[in-house]
Design a protein around this motif. Structure first.
Motif, mmCIF file in Angstrom:
data_model
loop_
_atom_site.group_PDB
_atom_site.id
_atom_site.type_symbol
_atom_site.label_atom_id
_atom_site.label_comp_id
_atom_site.label_asym_id
_atom_site.label_seq_id
_atom_site.Cartn_x
_atom_site.Cartn_y
_atom_site.Cartn_z
ATOM 1 N N LEU A 71 0.836 -1.204 0.000
ATOM 2 C CA LEU A 71 0.000 0.000 0.000
ATOM 3 C C LEU A 71 0.870 1.253 0.000
ATOM 4 O O LEU A 71 0.614 2.204 -0.749
ATOM 5 N N ALA A 72 1.890 1.265 0.849
ATOM 6 C CA ALA A 72 2.789 2.423 0.901
ATOM 7 C C ALA A 72 3.493 2.618 -0.433
ATOM 8 O O ALA A 72 3.637 3.751 -0.912
ATOM 9 N N GLU A 73 3.911 1.535 -1.051
ATOM 10 C CA GLU A 73 4.572 1.627 -2.354
ATOM 11 C C GLU A 73 3.607 2.129 -3.420
ATOM 12 O O GLU A 73 4.002 2.864 -4.330
ATOM 13 N N ALA A 74 2.309 1.786 -3.303
ATOM 14 C CA ALA A 74 1.308 2.289 -4.246
ATOM 15 C C ALA A 74 1.162 3.807 -4.099
ATOM 16 O O ALA A 74 1.083 4.526 -5.093
ATOM 17 N N PHE A 75 1.151 4.292 -2.851
ATOM 18 C CA PHE A 75 1.130 5.745 -2.637
ATOM 19 C C PHE A 75 2.382 6.369 -3.242
ATOM 20 O O PHE A 75 2.328 7.440 -3.834
ATOM 21 N N ASP A 76 3.498 5.699 -3.074
ATOM 22 C CA ASP A 76 4.780 6.185 -3.583
ATOM 23 C C ASP A 76 4.764 6.320 -5.104
ATOM 24 O O ASP A 76 5.417 7.190 -5.664
ATOM 25 N N ALA A 77 4.003 5.466 -5.775
ATOM 26 C CA ALA A 77 3.944 5.494 -7.233
ATOM 27 C C ALA A 77 3.072 6.638 -7.757
ATOM 28 O O ALA A 77 3.106 6.946 -8.944
ATOM 29 N N GLY A 78 2.309 7.270 -6.882
ATOM 30 C CA GLY A 78 1.429 8.367 -7.293
ATOM 31 C C GLY A 78 2.220 9.586 -7.735
ATOM 32 O O GLY A 78 3.415 9.708 -7.479
ATOM 33 N N PRO A 79 1.549 10.524 -8.401
ATOM 34 C CA PRO A 79 2.241 11.670 -8.977
ATOM 35 C C PRO A 79 2.607 12.780 -7.977
ATOM 36 O O PRO A 79 3.465 13.596 -8.260
ATOM 37 N N ALA A 80 1.964 12.800 -6.811
ATOM 38 C CA ALA A 80 2.216 13.897 -5.866
ATOM 39 C C ALA A 80 3.299 13.515 -4.865
ATOM 40 O O ALA A 80 3.357 12.386 -4.400
ATOM 41 N N GLU A 81 4.157 14.482 -4.562
ATOM 42 C CA GLU A 81 5.158 14.265 -3.520
ATOM 43 C C GLU A 81 4.557 14.713 -2.205
ATOM 44 O O GLU A 81 4.291 15.890 -2.007
ATOM 45 N N SER A 82 4.314 13.759 -1.329
ATOM 46 C CA SER A 82 3.669 14.069 -0.064
ATOM 47 C C SER A 82 3.991 12.982 0.951
ATOM 48 O O SER A 82 4.081 11.811 0.589
ATOM 49 N N PRO A 83 4.152 13.342 2.202
ATOM 50 C CA PRO A 83 4.385 12.309 3.212
ATOM 51 C C PRO A 83 3.149 11.436 3.388
ATOM 52 O O PRO A 83 2.027 11.883 3.167
ATOM 53 N N LEU A 84 3.360 10.215 3.790
ATOM 54 C CA LEU A 84 2.294 9.271 4.082
ATOM 55 C C LEU A 84 2.348 8.966 5.567
ATOM 56 O O LEU A 84 3.419 8.658 6.104
ATOM 57 N N ASN A 85 1.204 9.053 6.236
ATOM 58 C CA ASN A 85 1.127 8.798 7.671
ATOM 59 C C ASN A 85 0.379 7.501 7.922
ATOM 60 O O ASN A 85 -0.808 7.388 7.586
ATOM 61 N N ILE A 86 1.079 6.528 8.494
ATOM 62 C CA ILE A 86 0.498 5.226 8.810
ATOM 63 C C ILE A 86 0.530 5.058 10.323
ATOM 64 O O ILE A 86 1.565 5.282 10.955
ATOM 65 N N VAL A 87 -0.612 4.680 10.911
ATOM 66 C CA VAL A 87 -0.647 4.396 12.340
ATOM 67 C C VAL A 87 -1.089 2.955 12.542
ATOM 68 O O VAL A 87 -1.913 2.430 11.792
#
Length: 129
Positions: A71-87
């Motif tokens: 899932l994190a890698e899928a967010f990483d593949a997106g076009p926007a540069e933005s931090p991802l917050n996982i809890v």
């Protein structure tokens, strides 16, 4: 790489609601055995090897860690540069959540993602229940 970093926080629901900044929340309370039920593990934390072995030996936990990394890698593949917050949450925040958070941080770190790991409730006292 689109993600600038991942903020990963473990917590315990018995100490309060999940952090409000979360994009992804993993709730481990109802699907994975709680080491708290074992008197010999109850007062230990994820810093102790027997707790980590018990949590990581639970059926489905390693698959959940792998799926969350995807899932994190899928967010990483997106076009926007933005931090991802996982809890990652469990009942008390001392056993399952921090163990899974550390394992996930290690896995993500191997992909080149920068991970900022924190444990909101790891050092809090055991809640008798």
């Amino acid at each position: 790489m689109a993600l600038t970093d991942v903020r990963l926080v473990s917590f315990g629901y018995l100490h309060g609601a999940p952090p409000a900044f979360a994009h992804l929340v993993l709730d481990l309370r109802h699907h994975f055995r709680d080491p708290h039920v074992s008197p010999d593990l109850r007062h230990m934390t994820a810093d102790d090897l027997p707790v980590r072995q018990a949590v990581l030996g639970t059926p489905g936990i390693r698959e959940l860690i792998g799926a969350t990394a995807l899932l994190a890698e899928a967010f990483d593949a997106g076009p926007a540069e933005s931090p991802l917050n996982i809890v990652v949450g469990c009942a008390g925040g001392r056993h399952r959540a921090p163990t899974v958070a550390v394992a996930l941080a290690k896995r993500l770190g191997k992909t080149g993602i920068t991970v900022h790991l924190g444990h909101r409730d790891l050092a809090k006292p055991v809640i008798d229940r």
